[in-house]
Design a protein around this motif. Structure first.
Motif, PDB file in Angstrom:
ATOM      1  N   ILE A   1      35.854  40.079  42.780  1.00 31.13           N
ATOM      2  CA  ILE A   1      36.420  40.356  44.100  1.00 31.13           C
ATOM      3  C   ILE A   1      35.998  39.332  45.154  1.00 31.13           C
ATOM      4  CG2 ILE A   1      36.585  42.055  45.965  1.00 31.13           C
ATOM      5  CD1 ILE A   1      35.949  44.202  43.773  1.00 31.13           C
ATOM      6  N   ARG A   2      34.700  39.135  45.327  1.00 32.34           N
ATOM      7  CA  ARG A   2      34.242  38.200  46.377  1.00 32.34           C
ATOM      8  C   ARG A   2      34.721  36.781  46.100  1.00 32.34           C
ATOM      9  NH1 ARG A   2      29.509  41.673  46.191  1.00 32.34           N
ATOM     10  NH2 ARG A   2      28.844  40.419  44.439  1.00 32.34           N
ATOM     11  N   LEU A   3      34.681  36.365  44.829  1.00 31.53           N
ATOM     12  CA  LEU A   3      35.158  35.034  44.477  1.00 31.53           C
ATOM     13  C   LEU A   3      36.648  34.908  44.777  1.00 31.53           C
ATOM     14  CD1 LEU A   3      34.946  32.219  43.245  1.00 31.53           C
ATOM     15  CD2 LEU A   3      35.167  33.295  40.982  1.00 31.53           C
ATOM     16  N   ALA A   4      37.442  35.892  44.367  1.00 27.17           N
ATOM     17  CA  ALA A   4      38.891  35.859  44.619  1.00 27.17           C
ATOM     18  C   ALA A   4      39.164  35.768  46.121  1.00 27.17           C
ATOM     19  CB  ALA A   4      39.572  37.083  44.019  1.00 27.17           C
ATOM     20  N   GLN A   5      38.441  36.544  46.925  1.00 25.38           N
ATOM     21  CA  GLN A   5      38.632  36.496  48.374  1.00 25.38           C
ATOM     22  C   GLN A   5      38.303  35.108  48.923  1.00 25.38           C
ATOM     23  OE1 GLN A   5      36.044  39.787  49.327  1.00 25.38           O
ATOM     24  NE2 GLN A   5      37.766  41.192  49.589  1.00 25.38           N
ATOM     25  N   SER A   6      37.225  34.507  48.438  1.00 24.19           N
ATOM     26  CA  SER A   6      36.839  33.170  48.899  1.00 24.19           C
ATOM     27  C   SER A   6      37.864  32.121  48.482  1.00 24.19           C
ATOM     28  CB  SER A   6      35.464  32.787  48.347  1.00 24.19           C
ATOM     29  OG  SER A   6      34.464  33.603  48.901  1.00 24.19           O
ATOM     30  N   LEU A   7      38.352  32.226  47.260  1.00 19.69           N
ATOM     31  CA  LEU A   7      39.360  31.279  46.792  1.00 19.69           C
ATOM     32  C   LEU A   7      40.641  31.376  47.613  1.00 19.69           C
ATOM     33  CD1 LEU A   7      38.865  31.758  42.946  1.00 19.69           C
ATOM     34  CD2 LEU A   7      38.217  29.726  44.279  1.00 19.69           C
ATOM     35  N   ILE A   8      41.045  32.601  47.928  1.00 14.20           N
ATOM     36  CA  ILE A   8      42.241  32.813  48.757  1.00 14.20           C
ATOM     37  C   ILE A   8      42.002  32.257  50.164  1.00 14.20           C
ATOM     38  CG2 ILE A   8      43.683  34.570  49.875  1.00 14.20           C
ATOM     39  CD1 ILE A   8      43.254  36.257  47.236  1.00 14.20           C
ATOM     40  N   ALA A   9      40.835  32.538  50.734  1.00  9.64           N
ATOM     41  CA  ALA A   9      40.516  32.079  52.085  1.00  9.64           C
ATOM     42  C   ALA A   9      40.498  30.550  52.179  1.00  9.64           C
ATOM     43  CB  ALA A   9      39.174  32.646  52.540  1.00  9.64           C
ATOM     44  N   HIS A  10      40.095  29.886  51.094  1.00 10.70           N
ATOM     45  CA  HIS A  10      40.039  28.424  51.092  1.00 10.70           C
ATOM     46  C   HIS A  10      41.320  27.785  50.525  1.00 10.70           C
ATOM     47  CE1 HIS A  10      35.659  29.170  51.521  1.00 10.70           C
ATOM     48  NE2 HIS A  10      35.757  28.074  52.262  1.00 10.70           N
ATOM     49  N   ASP A  11      42.359  28.583  50.353  1.00 10.60           N
ATOM     50  CA  ASP A  11      43.662  28.099  49.893  1.00 10.60           C
ATOM     51  C   ASP A  11      43.576  27.354  48.563  1.00 10.60           C
ATOM     52  OD1 ASP A  11      46.429  27.970  50.105  1.00 10.60           O
ATOM     53  OD2 ASP A  11      46.401  26.089  51.243  1.00 10.60           O
ATOM     54  N   LEU A  12      42.785  27.903  47.637  1.00  6.51           N
ATOM     55  CA  LEU A  12      42.600  27.300  46.316  1.00  6.51           C
ATOM     56  C   LEU A  12      43.382  28.017  45.219  1.00  6.51           C
ATOM     57  CD1 LEU A  12      38.764  26.665  46.573  1.00  6.51           C
ATOM     58  CD2 LEU A  12      40.567  24.915  46.554  1.00  6.51           C
ATOM     59  N   VAL A  13      44.072  29.097  45.565  1.00  6.70           N
ATOM     60  CA  VAL A  13      44.780  29.919  44.579  1.00  6.70           C
ATOM     61  C   VAL A  13      46.245  29.493  44.510  1.00  6.70           C
ATOM     62  CG1 VAL A  13      45.466  32.270  43.957  1.00  6.70           C
ATOM     63  CG2 VAL A  13      43.207  31.852  44.944  1.00  6.70           C
ATOM     64  N   ASP A  14      46.707  29.326  43.276  1.00  6.53           N
ATOM     65  CA  ASP A  14      48.101  28.934  43.057  1.00  6.53           C
ATOM     66  C   ASP A  14      48.998  30.120  42.725  1.00  6.53           C
ATOM     67  OD1 ASP A  14      47.792  25.897  43.098  1.00  6.53           O
ATOM     68  OD2 ASP A  14      46.276  26.501  41.640  1.00  6.53           O
ATOM     69  N   GLU A  15      48.399  31.175  42.152  1.00  8.83           N
ATOM     70  CA  GLU A  15      49.188  32.336  41.733  1.00  8.83           C
ATOM     71  C   GLU A  15      48.313  33.574  41.801  1.00  8.83           C
ATOM     72  OE1 GLU A  15      52.065  31.706  38.529  1.00  8.83           O
ATOM     73  OE2 GLU A  15      51.192  33.444  37.533  1.00  8.83           O
ATOM     74  N   ILE A  16      48.922  34.692  42.200  1.00  7.52           N
ATOM     75  CA  ILE A  16      48.240  35.989  42.238  1.00  7.52           C
ATOM     76  C   ILE A  16      49.053  36.953  41.395  1.00  7.52           C
ATOM     77  CG2 ILE A  16      47.498  37.937  43.656  1.00  7.52           C
ATOM     78  CD1 ILE A  16      47.268  35.950  46.020  1.00  7.52           C
ATOM     79  N   ARG A  17      48.371  37.584  40.419  1.00 13.36           N
ATOM     80  CA  ARG A  17      49.010  38.601  39.573  1.00 13.36           C
ATOM     81  C   ARG A  17      48.334  39.939  39.848  1.00 13.36           C
ATOM     82  NH1 ARG A  17      48.660  34.866  34.202  1.00 13.36           N
ATOM     83  NH2 ARG A  17      50.169  33.302  34.899  1.00 13.36           N
ATOM     84  N   LEU A  18      49.124  40.883  40.309  1.00 12.25           N
ATOM     85  CA  LEU A  18      48.592  42.207  40.643  1.00 12.25           C
ATOM     86  C   LEU A  18      49.187  43.246  39.707  1.00 12.25           C
ATOM     87  CD1 LEU A  18      48.973  42.028  44.522  1.00 12.25           C
ATOM     88  CD2 LEU A  18      46.922  41.527  43.167  1.00 12.25           C
ATOM     89  N   MET A  19      48.318  43.983  39.021  1.00 12.87           N
ATOM     90  CA  MET A  19      48.754  45.121  38.224  1.00 12.87           C
ATOM     91  C   MET A  19      48.419  46.345  39.071  1.00 12.87           C
ATOM     92  SD  MET A  19      48.011  46.186  34.255  1.00 12.87           S
ATOM     93  CE  MET A  19      49.408  45.333  33.512  1.00 12.87           C
ATOM     94  N   SER A  20      49.454  46.882  39.741  1.00 11.45           N
ATOM     95  CA  SER A  20      49.279  47.973  40.697  1.00 11.45           C
ATOM     96  C   SER A  20      49.437  49.326  40.019  1.00 11.45           C
ATOM     97  CB  SER A  20      50.309  47.856  41.819  1.00 11.45           C
ATOM     98  OG  SER A  20      50.188  46.618  42.474  1.00 11.45           O
ATOM     99  N   PHE A  21      48.432  50.173  40.220  1.00 19.06           N
ATOM    100  CA  PHE A  21      48.427  51.500  39.624  1.00 19.06           C
ATOM    101  C   PHE A  21      48.804  52.531  40.676  1.00 19.06           C
ATOM    102  CE2 PHE A  21      45.974  48.841  36.906  1.00 19.06           C
ATOM    103  CZ  PHE A  21      46.219  49.308  35.629  1.00 19.06           C
ATOM    104  N   PRO A  22      49.602  53.541  40.297  1.00 21.32           N
ATOM    105  CA  PRO A  22      50.102  54.511  41.261  1.00 21.32           C
ATOM    106  C   PRO A  22      49.040  55.545  41.653  1.00 21.32           C
ATOM    107  CG  PRO A  22      50.925  55.057  39.073  1.00 21.32           C
ATOM    108  CD  PRO A  22      50.152  53.774  38.953  1.00 21.32           C
ATOM    109  N   VAL A  23      48.032  55.066  42.390  1.00 19.91           N
ATOM    110  CA  VAL A  23      46.949  55.939  42.836  1.00 19.91           C
ATOM    111  C   VAL A  23      46.414  55.407  44.167  1.00 19.91           C
ATOM    112  CG1 VAL A  23      45.183  54.660  41.523  1.00 19.91           C
ATOM    113  CG2 VAL A  23      44.759  57.033  42.166  1.00 19.91           C
ATOM    114  N   ILE A  24      46.045  56.321  45.039  1.00 20.11           N
ATOM    115  CA  ILE A  24      45.354  55.978  46.277  1.00 20.11           C
ATOM    116  C   ILE A  24      43.924  56.474  46.111  1.00 20.11           C
ATOM    117  CG2 ILE A  24      45.185  56.436  48.759  1.00 20.11           C
ATOM    118  CD1 ILE A  24      48.267  56.653  48.755  1.00 20.11           C
ATOM    119  N   LEU A  25      42.970  55.558  46.161  1.00 14.27           N
ATOM    120  CA  LEU A  25      41.570  55.914  45.924  1.00 14.27           C
ATOM    121  C   LEU A  25      40.839  56.294  47.200  1.00 14.27           C
ATOM    122  CD1 LEU A  25      40.766  53.180  43.275  1.00 14.27           C
ATOM    123  CD2 LEU A  25      41.145  55.614  42.874  1.00 14.27           C
TER     124      LEU A  25
END
Length: 187
Positions: free
Chosen positions: A126-150
């Motif tokens: 999580i923290r690494l992904a957030q940092s990579l996104i913040a520094h514009d280093l991510v080329d693709e994001i794949r989200l497997m969304s589950f039908p639940v609100i936690l």
């Protein structure tokens, strides 16, 4: 040139914490939903298609504890592929073919993208992904969304220094309403 691909299990309210374990109020929450055979195949092909793993220390420790005890094509892939762990505390990785990245994140990941051909997969972390996104280093994001609100837990989406644009490349529903969306960075 390599491409950084962040891949996450995520709830409808954006929680990515502990989908398959850890000390959390709802551990293993993603396993309450059947992804179906096509959803399982998607995750397997995603992993088999990666050229390298880029992990945060906590995710690395979980993977390094679990994967060496498994057998089969996916285990062989994970256990032999190059793995890079971003950490200032880990000094002696024990999992086969692992290197520690302890320098400047932007410099280290830019070098990886230059040196590795293919996908550099960032599962969880999580923290690494957030940092990579913040520094514009991510080329693709794949989200497997589950039908639940936690209702609570660490979320993927934090504040970023600026906006960024993404293009929806694919959206497919699997099993019990598990939605996979793939976004590519618009440049």
């Amino acid at each position: 040139m390599g491409r950084v691909v962040v891949t996450e299990f995520i709830s409808l309210d954006g929680v990515v914490e502990a989908p398959g374990g850890e000390d959390f109020k709802y551990p293993n929450w993603s396993f309450a939903f059947d992804r179906g055979p096509d959803g399982e195949r998607f995750k397997e092909e995603e992993a088999l298609g990666a050229a390298a793993l880029l992990l945060g220390r906590v995710t690395y420790e979980g993977f390094a504890e679990a994967w060496p005890q498994y057998e089969g094509e996916l285990a062989d892939k994970y256990n032999t592929m190059p793995k890079y762990v971003v950490s200032s505390t880990l000094t002696t990785p024990t999992w086969n073919n692992t290197s520690v990245l302890s320098g400047d994140l932007v410099d280290e990941v830019t070098r990886l993208k230059r040196d590795i051909e293919g996908e550099i997969s960032v599962p969880g972390s999580i923290r690494l992904a957030q940092s990579l996104i913040a520094h514009d280093l991510v080329d693709e994001i794949r989200l497997m969304s589950f039908p639940v609100i936690l209702g609570h837990g660490r979320r993927l989406w934090g504040e970023t220094p600026d906006k960024s644009s993404w293009q929806l490349a694919d959206a497919t529903s699997y099993g019990d309403g598990v939605l996979v969306t793939v976004y590519r960075r618009s440049r």
